[in-house]
Write a protein that holds these residues in place. Structure first.
Motif, short mmCIF file in Angstrom:
data_model
loop_
_atom_site.label_atom_id
_atom_site.label_comp_id
_atom_site.label_asym_id
_atom_site.label_seq_id
_atom_site.Cartn_x
_atom_site.Cartn_y
_atom_site.Cartn_z
N PRO A 172 -6.16 -3.03 33.04
CA PRO A 172 -5.85 -2.65 31.66
C PRO A 172 -5.88 -1.15 31.46
O PRO A 172 -6.78 -0.47 31.95
CB PRO A 172 -6.95 -3.35 30.85
N THR A 173 -4.86 -0.64 30.76
CA THR A 173 -4.65 0.76 30.37
C THR A 173 -4.24 1.67 31.51
O THR A 173 -4.00 2.86 31.26
CB THR A 173 -5.86 1.38 29.65
N VAL A 174 -4.13 1.18 32.75
CA VAL A 174 -3.69 2.06 33.83
C VAL A 174 -2.30 2.62 33.52
O VAL A 174 -1.96 3.73 33.94
CB VAL A 174 -3.71 1.32 35.19
N ASN A 175 -1.50 1.88 32.74
CA ASN A 175 -0.17 2.34 32.36
C ASN A 175 -0.19 3.35 31.21
O ASN A 175 0.85 3.92 30.87
CB ASN A 175 0.72 1.16 32.00
N THR A 176 -1.35 3.60 30.61
CA THR A 176 -1.46 4.57 29.51
C THR A 176 -2.64 5.52 29.65
O THR A 176 -2.68 6.57 29.02
CB THR A 176 -1.59 3.83 28.16
N ASN A 177 -3.61 5.18 30.45
CA ASN A 177 -4.87 5.90 30.59
C ASN A 177 -4.63 7.32 31.11
O ASN A 177 -3.96 7.50 32.13
CB ASN A 177 -5.76 5.11 31.56
N PRO A 178 -5.17 8.34 30.45
CA PRO A 178 -4.96 9.72 30.92
C PRO A 178 -5.55 10.00 32.30
O PRO A 178 -5.13 10.95 32.96
CB PRO A 178 -5.65 10.57 29.84
N ALA A 179 -6.47 9.17 32.75
CA ALA A 179 -7.04 9.37 34.08
C ALA A 179 -6.03 9.10 35.19
O ALA A 179 -6.26 9.47 36.35
CB ALA A 179 -8.27 8.48 34.26
N PHE A 180 -4.90 8.46 34.84
CA PHE A 180 -3.87 8.15 35.85
C PHE A 180 -2.54 8.81 35.51
O PHE A 180 -1.52 8.49 36.12
CB PHE A 180 -3.69 6.63 35.95
N ASN A 236 2.21 -15.09 38.56
CA ASN A 236 3.53 -14.89 39.16
C ASN A 236 4.45 -14.06 38.26
O ASN A 236 5.57 -14.47 37.93
CB ASN A 236 4.18 -16.23 39.52
N LYS A 237 3.97 -12.90 37.88
CA LYS A 237 4.78 -11.95 37.12
C LYS A 237 4.33 -10.53 37.44
O LYS A 237 3.26 -10.32 38.02
CB LYS A 237 4.68 -12.23 35.62
N GLU A 238 5.13 -9.54 37.03
CA GLU A 238 4.85 -8.16 37.38
C GLU A 238 3.73 -7.54 36.56
O GLU A 238 3.02 -6.66 37.04
CB GLU A 238 6.11 -7.30 37.24
N PHE A 239 3.56 -7.95 35.33
CA PHE A 239 2.64 -7.27 34.43
C PHE A 239 1.19 -7.50 34.85
O PHE A 239 0.72 -8.64 34.96
CB PHE A 239 2.83 -7.76 32.99
N VAL A 240 0.45 -6.38 35.07
CA VAL A 240 -0.96 -6.47 35.48
C VAL A 240 -1.88 -5.64 34.58
O VAL A 240 -3.08 -5.57 34.82
CB VAL A 240 -1.15 -5.98 36.94
N SER A 246 -9.25 -8.08 33.29
CA SER A 246 -10.51 -7.42 33.62
C SER A 246 -10.34 -5.91 33.78
O SER A 246 -9.43 -5.45 34.48
CB SER A 246 -11.07 -8.00 34.93
N THR A 247 -11.23 -5.16 33.13
CA THR A 247 -11.19 -3.69 33.26
C THR A 247 -11.66 -3.21 34.62
O THR A 247 -11.53 -2.03 34.96
CB THR A 247 -12.05 -3.05 32.15
N HIS A 248 -12.20 -4.12 35.42
CA HIS A 248 -12.75 -3.79 36.73
C HIS A 248 -11.74 -3.04 37.60
O HIS A 248 -12.07 -2.04 38.24
CB HIS A 248 -13.19 -5.09 37.41
N GLY A 249 -10.49 -3.52 37.62
CA GLY A 249 -9.48 -2.89 38.47
C GLY A 249 -9.17 -1.47 38.05
O GLY A 249 -8.88 -0.60 38.89
N CYS A 250 -9.19 -1.22 36.75
CA CYS A 250 -8.98 0.14 36.23
C CYS A 250 -10.07 1.07 36.75
O CYS A 250 -9.80 2.18 37.23
CB CYS A 250 -8.95 0.11 34.70
N GLU A 251 -11.31 0.62 36.67
CA GLU A 251 -12.44 1.43 37.12
C GLU A 251 -12.37 1.67 38.63
O GLU A 251 -12.64 2.77 39.11
CB GLU A 251 -13.74 0.75 36.73
N VAL A 285 -21.72 5.15 39.86
CA VAL A 285 -20.65 6.13 39.74
C VAL A 285 -20.25 6.34 38.27
O VAL A 285 -20.64 5.58 37.38
CB VAL A 285 -19.40 5.67 40.52
N ILE A 286 -19.42 7.37 38.09
CA ILE A 286 -18.68 7.55 36.85
C ILE A 286 -17.24 7.11 37.14
O ILE A 286 -16.63 7.54 38.12
CB ILE A 286 -18.70 9.01 36.38
N ALA A 287 -16.72 6.24 36.29
CA ALA A 287 -15.37 5.71 36.48
C ALA A 287 -14.63 5.73 35.15
O ALA A 287 -15.23 5.82 34.08
CB ALA A 287 -15.43 4.29 37.04
N ALA A 288 -13.31 5.62 35.22
CA ALA A 288 -12.48 5.55 34.02
C ALA A 288 -12.31 4.10 33.62
O ALA A 288 -11.84 3.28 34.42
CB ALA A 288 -11.12 6.19 34.27
N ALA A 289 -12.68 3.77 32.39
CA ALA A 289 -12.51 2.41 31.86
C ALA A 289 -11.40 2.42 30.80
O ALA A 289 -10.57 3.32 30.78
CB ALA A 289 -13.83 1.91 31.29
N LYS A 290 -11.40 1.43 29.92
CA LYS A 290 -10.32 1.30 28.94
C LYS A 290 -10.23 2.49 27.99
O LYS A 290 -9.14 2.96 27.69
CB LYS A 290 -10.49 0.02 28.12
#
Length: 534
Positions: free
Chosen positions: A182-190, A208-212, A216-221, A374-379
């Motif tokens: 979530p938010t990887v497509n908008t998050n300023p960290a990326f 079975n689709k492209e949208f991810v 879970s915010t885990h993947g963003c972090e 760690v420090i990570a980027a979340a939503k």
């Protein structure tokens, strides 16, 4: 044919009871009846690797002497698949690598499938997994304490040396398997990744689709710990890499994670991936400790197959160090997986939750370690979080930078180089592996290792490790104050291992009468390593 016997059901019921899973869930699990159907051959199947694979996959295979195509790359026989799909309730993913298809089926349907002439075997699927972690408008503020930790989580790997030389993973392609982004497509960290178009592909294997970009915010972090950057401050080291994002985890479908992990691995291979980061673990919800041998679980076999295809697989060791399970899970138990444990930034050594090795067959795990806090980027902002989930991507980002400096190496050669770069090498233990990887190994800034930092004083009834006064560290926050030692059996397995904070010349006292002939005492302190055989 393999099905759940009453004895297996009895043991699984015990596991469900002890892990707090309700009996209703257990009944639903058995009602689902999901299986892998393994096929005998790929008769009459044709395959064009140049039409199927990304050009980077072909390039990787040619460069590293991997066959452009072998039988595991061929798709399954479509006629076999059609016959199976007509017999069962529904089908899931199919796997080229293991020549199998997943199905939902009744016991009666499985009986029919098992006698088909092209079916090799049928295996019932197991239970669920856990992410290896705890825990619009975007706040771009970085506090002083966050800035300090961000600096530390990279500099403990000497990541500043990569940064100083503009080594950022450019040219490497990294796949991340997780529960959502979530938010990887908008998050300023990326933003630096998006603006260059370096998120090449995405796929949600659960839908079975492209949208991810949800769930879970885990993947963003996790992604931020590989290649995130905010206000010019790096969160991870591989800010110049390319990315593929695969959603493989979903809480509502306990059977599918390993199936999705395998499908994502084949997808990663097809699309020219160099490094897979998997901050996921499959442990007591699904397996017994004796099955953590790197060969039993399908996901561990899939990880080893991914390595055979030329990809470097980096996986979290797991967060079971402070519970009854304790040992690394699958696929961190696989021999070709670079398994990553966690250290505590406050102590400088193993953090309590990080899972321990060895594997059930006594191989060393984890392989290396990194910060588990760690420090990570979340939503919506930077967050403080913990778990080997985040040690793993820190090392994956490190690996991309290291590989950028030595692109002629194969994935397994790089695996070995990362181990050799680690601060404790050749010393190891089952909490830290070889320790934290160090960038100076890859940037030709290697320190001298000539200094003898301690002496071994051998007396008739006692052995003393005496640290030379000039090497006693006064700064209590300095990680180099620790002396590591282990007792190694003649078969290479550790009988014990310890970490000692050096505060005086007499650091360790060993009594030889407690040990047997053939055992070895191995000691590491401040880049000096010594072995003594009893």
């Amino acid at each position: 044919m393999t099905t759940k016997t009453p004895l297996k059901i009895f043991f699984l019921a015990i596991i469900l009871a002890f892990t707090g899973i309700s009996s209703n869930f257990a009944q639903q699990t058995f009602a689902n009846n999901k299986y892998w159907v393994f096929l005998k051959n790929k008769k009459d199947v044709t395959f064009d690797p140049y039409a199927y694979f990304d050009s980077k996959t072909i390039e990787r295979r040619l460069q590293y002497g991997i066959p452009i195509v072998d039988s595991t790359d061929f798709p399954i026989n479509q006629n076999y698949f059609n016959t199976i799909s007509e017999t069962v309730d529904s089908t899931g993913n199919s796997t080229r690598w293991f020549n199998a298809v997943s199905v939902y089926a009744t016991p009666e349907q499985i009986e029919k499938i098992s006698i088909l002439p092209f079916v090799l075997s049928v295996e019932a699927m197991q239970l669920s997994c856990v992410e290896a972690s705890f825990e619009t408008d975007w706040d771009t503020t970085i506090s002083e304490s966050q800035l300090k930790r961000l600096k530390e989580q990279l500099e403990v790997m000497q990541g500043n040396l990569f940064i100083d030389k503009d080594i950022d993973g450019k040219g490497l392609r990294i796949a991340i398997f997780d529960g959502g982004f979530p938010t990887v497509n908008t998050n300023p960290a990326f933003e630096h990744i998006r603006k260059d178009g370096r998120i090449l592909k995405t796929w949600d294997f659960t839908k079975n689709k492209e949208f991810v970009y949800d769930y879970s915010t885990h993947g963003c972090e996790v992604m931020s710990c590989i290649g995130g950057m905010l206000n010019g401050v790096k969160i991870g080291l591989a800010t110049g890499a390319e990315f593929l994002l695969a959603r493989t985890e979903v809480n509502s479908e306990p059977f599918s994670e390993e199936e999705n992990w395998l499908a994502a691995s084949e997808w990663a291979d097809k699309n020219g991936v160099d490094i897979i980061n998997s901050s996921l673990g499959y442990t007591y919800h699904r397996y017994f400790p004796y099955q953590m041998d790197g060969k039993y679980s399908l996901v561990s076999r899939a990880a080893n197959m991914a390595a055979r295809k030329g990809m470097l697989v980096v996986n979290a060791a797991g967060n079971d160090g402070d519970n009854d399970w304790k040992c690394v899970g699958a696929p961190a138990d696989a021999d070709s997986v670079l398994s990553v444990g966690g250290i505590d930034p406050y102590t400088g050594y193993h953090t309590s939750f990080s899972s321990f090795g060895p594997t059930w067959d006594k191989r060393m795990k984890p392989n290396v370690c990194a910060y588990g806090h760690v420090i990570a980027a979340a939503k919506g902002s930077l967050v403080s979080t913990q778990g080997t989930s985040f040690a793993s991507p820190l090392v994956a980002g490190f690996a991309a930078c290291a590989w950028q400096t030595k692109r002629n190496l194969t994935n397994m050669q790089m695996f070995d180089e990362i181990q050799k770069s680690a601060e404790l090498f050749p010393y190891f233990d089952y909490a830290h592996g070889f320790g934290v990887p160090q960038a100076n190994y890859f940037t030709n800034n290697n320190p001298s290792t000539d200094s003898v930092t301690f002496d071994l004083v051998i007396e008739p009834e006692v052995i003393k490790v005496m640290v030379k006064p000039e090497f006693i560290v006064k700064d209590v926050s300095d990680r180099s104050k620790y002396l590591y030692y282990n007792i190694q059996n003649s078969n290479g397995v550790l009988a014990e291992y310890n970490v000692v904070s050096v505060g005086s010349e007499e650091a360790v006292v060993i009594y030889p009468a407690n040990y047997t002939k053939g055992q070895k005492l191995n000691i590491y302190y401040k880049n000096y390593y010594l072995t003594h055989e009893f």
